[in-house]
Enzyme design. Structure first.
Site, PDB file in Angstrom:
ATOM      1  N   GLU A  38      -5.465  -8.897   1.216  1.00 20.23           N
ATOM      2  CA  GLU A  38      -5.682  -8.318   2.213  1.00 20.23           C
ATOM      3  C   GLU A  38      -7.411  -7.616   2.463  1.00 20.23           C
ATOM      4  O   GLU A  38      -8.031  -7.152   1.579  1.00 20.23           O
ATOM      5  CB  GLU A  38      -4.722  -7.197   2.773  1.00 20.23           C
ATOM      6  CG  GLU A  38      -4.292  -7.240   3.375  1.00 20.23           C
ATOM      7  CD  GLU A  38      -3.433  -5.779   4.465  1.00 20.23           C
ATOM      8  OE1 GLU A  38      -3.984  -4.869   4.472  1.00 20.23           O
ATOM      9  OE2 GLU A  38      -1.854  -5.639   3.876  1.00 20.23           O
ATOM     10  N   GLU A  84       0.598  -1.181   0.082  1.00 18.38           N
ATOM     11  CA  GLU A  84       0.140   0.261  -0.339  1.00 18.38           C
ATOM     12  C   GLU A  84       0.502   0.836  -0.181  1.00 18.38           C
ATOM     13  O   GLU A  84       0.373   1.813   0.626  1.00 18.38           O
ATOM     14  CB  GLU A  84      -1.073  -0.083   0.908  1.00 18.38           C
ATOM     15  CG  GLU A  84      -1.938  -0.982   1.191  1.00 18.38           C
ATOM     16  CD  GLU A  84      -3.176  -0.622   2.379  1.00 18.38           C
ATOM     17  OE1 GLU A  84      -3.085   0.067   3.213  1.00 18.38           O
ATOM     18  OE2 GLU A  84      -3.723  -1.803   2.530  1.00 18.38           O
TER      19      GLU A  84
END
Ligand code: BGC
Length: 451
Positions: free
Chosen positions: A362, A173
């Site tokens: 995720e 991320e």
């Protein structure tokens, strides 16, 4: 939908659909100062910034460094086929570059060997936000040397583990850690403002692609990915202003990193902030260097964001309309729960024609779990997974690029600035005794994955 009317199971997905459980080093390992490990930005930030809600730190976390064998057994027992973890850069290179810490190298060999022995395929993230502190003192992600430092770290990992590990994710991320850590100052290293954010964004985009190239060079038959945080962005009303606000938010949240990765450069669409980013970094000269042909894109999704125009918010003239105000279902952190948005955002990423494959690397939820007589009856989390996996199943039938799903996360852990109170695990951790208790959602997963 409740746990009793479960309509799908892993059997309803194709045989080769990849089911995993994800973790990260800083959130679980602990053992922050043993066996030669150097400090990371998060070790220092947690102690000095005053920004961790429960005033905790990462010193011991889940003690995974010592307990990894038992924890892997749990992951295996729940039926997962993949274990995603990250490598702590400062455990193997205590100063970020230079001297290699053999004890750290050995730890990851042991962890990988244990995974392989149990039949858990390791998916390794190279950077999950814990930069060696020594490198932060030299500017961290704002320094253009970071690409060189990161490359050396990636080379070391590939040479050490590349024979055994074939599945790699370069960065976790990029938008989250550059925005929270180099723009808003609420994550490590606590820096603020565009003067930090712009170079951090540019250097991260460069390092991400370079990391991909290094893995491709060194590791035979590598499956190379990187992960992006993504959220469906919805305008609050259909007004032109709200739609424009949503568009700017979409550029920042969803497009800023994936587009340079795909060779499209930073997005623009008339957003002045992006002009400024392009101008200050001269990014147009580096379109090729920021691009890498990833085998898969990791999509990470937790919530959608509803946005309205705001003239008082500088630069983006947009603000979130919080879920609490809209009275929509929320998790323990007040994040909106919306399985349709989960479906929509994966479709959006899949629509980029040069995204080859997608793994949801995720997805999960935090709830205020209580342990009562040794049982954690987390029905809300079961419902969350149930609805999200139902949406995933629909998508699986429609979207051939979708290849897998990793639940976040195995253990309750250090949830960054939220500390230890925000619990996302399938396994409840008592952080005083380190006792593990499989939550009802963990057993739900075991039943879901049962063949
Ligand atoms: C991060 C995880 C984090 C999770 C829940 C993701 O953005 O990769 O480290 O724990 O979200 O907040």
């Amino acid at each position: 939908m409740t746990s009793s009317n479960k309509i799908i199971s892993a059997k309803d997905f194709s045989e080769d659909f990849i089911w995993g459980v994800a973790t990260s080093a800083p959130q679980i390992e602990g053992a922050y100062n043993v066996d030669g490990r150097g400090l990371s930005t998060w070790d220092v930030f947690a102690k000095r910034s005053g920004k961790i809600k429960d005033k905790s730190n990462l010193n011991h976390a889940c003690n995974f460094y010592y307990r990894y064998k038992d924890d892997l057994l749990i992951a295996k027992g729940l039926g997962f086929k993949v274990f995603r973890f990250s490598i702590s850069w400062s455990r193997i290179l205590p100063d970020g570059t230079g001297k290699v810490n053999q004890a750290g190298i050995k730890f990851y060999h042991n962890l990988i060997d244990e995974c392989l022995q149990l039949g858990l395929t390791p998916y390794v993230t190279l950077f999950h936000w814990d930069l060696p502190y020594t490198l932060q003192k030299e500017g961290g992600w704002t320094s253009h040397f970071i690409v060189k430092w990161f490359s050396k770290f990636v080379k070391l990992c590939c040479k050490e583990y590349g024979n055994k590990v074939k599945n790699w994710m370069v960065i976790n991320e990029p938008m989250s850690f550059t925005a929270l850590g180099y723009m808003l100052g609420i994550h490590a290293p606590g820096k603020k403002g565009l003067n930090n954010f712009f170079p951090a964004v540019f250097n991260t985009a460069m390092a991400q692609a370079e990391g991909g190239r290094i893995i491709r060079d060194i590791v035979d038959n590598a499956n190379i990915g990187t992960t992006f945080s993504c959220s469906e962005i919805k305008p609050y009303t259909n007004s032109e202003l709200d739609i424009a606000a949503a568009n700017k938010m979409d550029i920042l949240i969803n497009r800023l990193f994936i587009e340079p990765t795909l060779g499209l450069g930073f997005p623009n669409d008339g957003f002045a902030l992006m002009d400024k980013l392009n101008f200050t970094t001269k990014a147009w000269r580096y379109i090729e260097k920021m691009q890498f042909d990833f085998d898969f894109i990791g999509v990470q999704n937790y919530f959608p964001i509803t946005v309205k125009h705001s003239s008082i918010i500088p630069i983006i003239n947009a603000m979130e309309v919080k879920p609490s105000k809209r009275k929509v279902p929320q998790n323990g952190l007040g994040w909106e729960i919306n399985a349709d948005s989960f479906y929509n955002i994966i479709r959006k990423i899949a629509a980029y024609h040069n995204v080859k494959n997608i793994i949801v690397t995720e997805n999960g939820a935090c709830f205020n779990d209580k342990i009562v007589n040794g049982v954690v009856n987390d029905t809300e989390r079961i419902n969350y997974f149930n609805t999200h996996l139902t949406a995933l199943h629909k998508l699986h039938k429609e979207e051939p690029k979708l290849k897998g799903y990793f639940a976040w996360t195995l253990l309750d852990n250090f949830e960054w600035s939220e500390g230890y109170k925000a619990r996302f695990g399938l396994v409840y951790v008592d952080f005083i005794t380190q006792l593990r208790t499989i939550k009802q959602s963990g057993y739900w997963w075991r039943d879901f994955l049962k063949k």
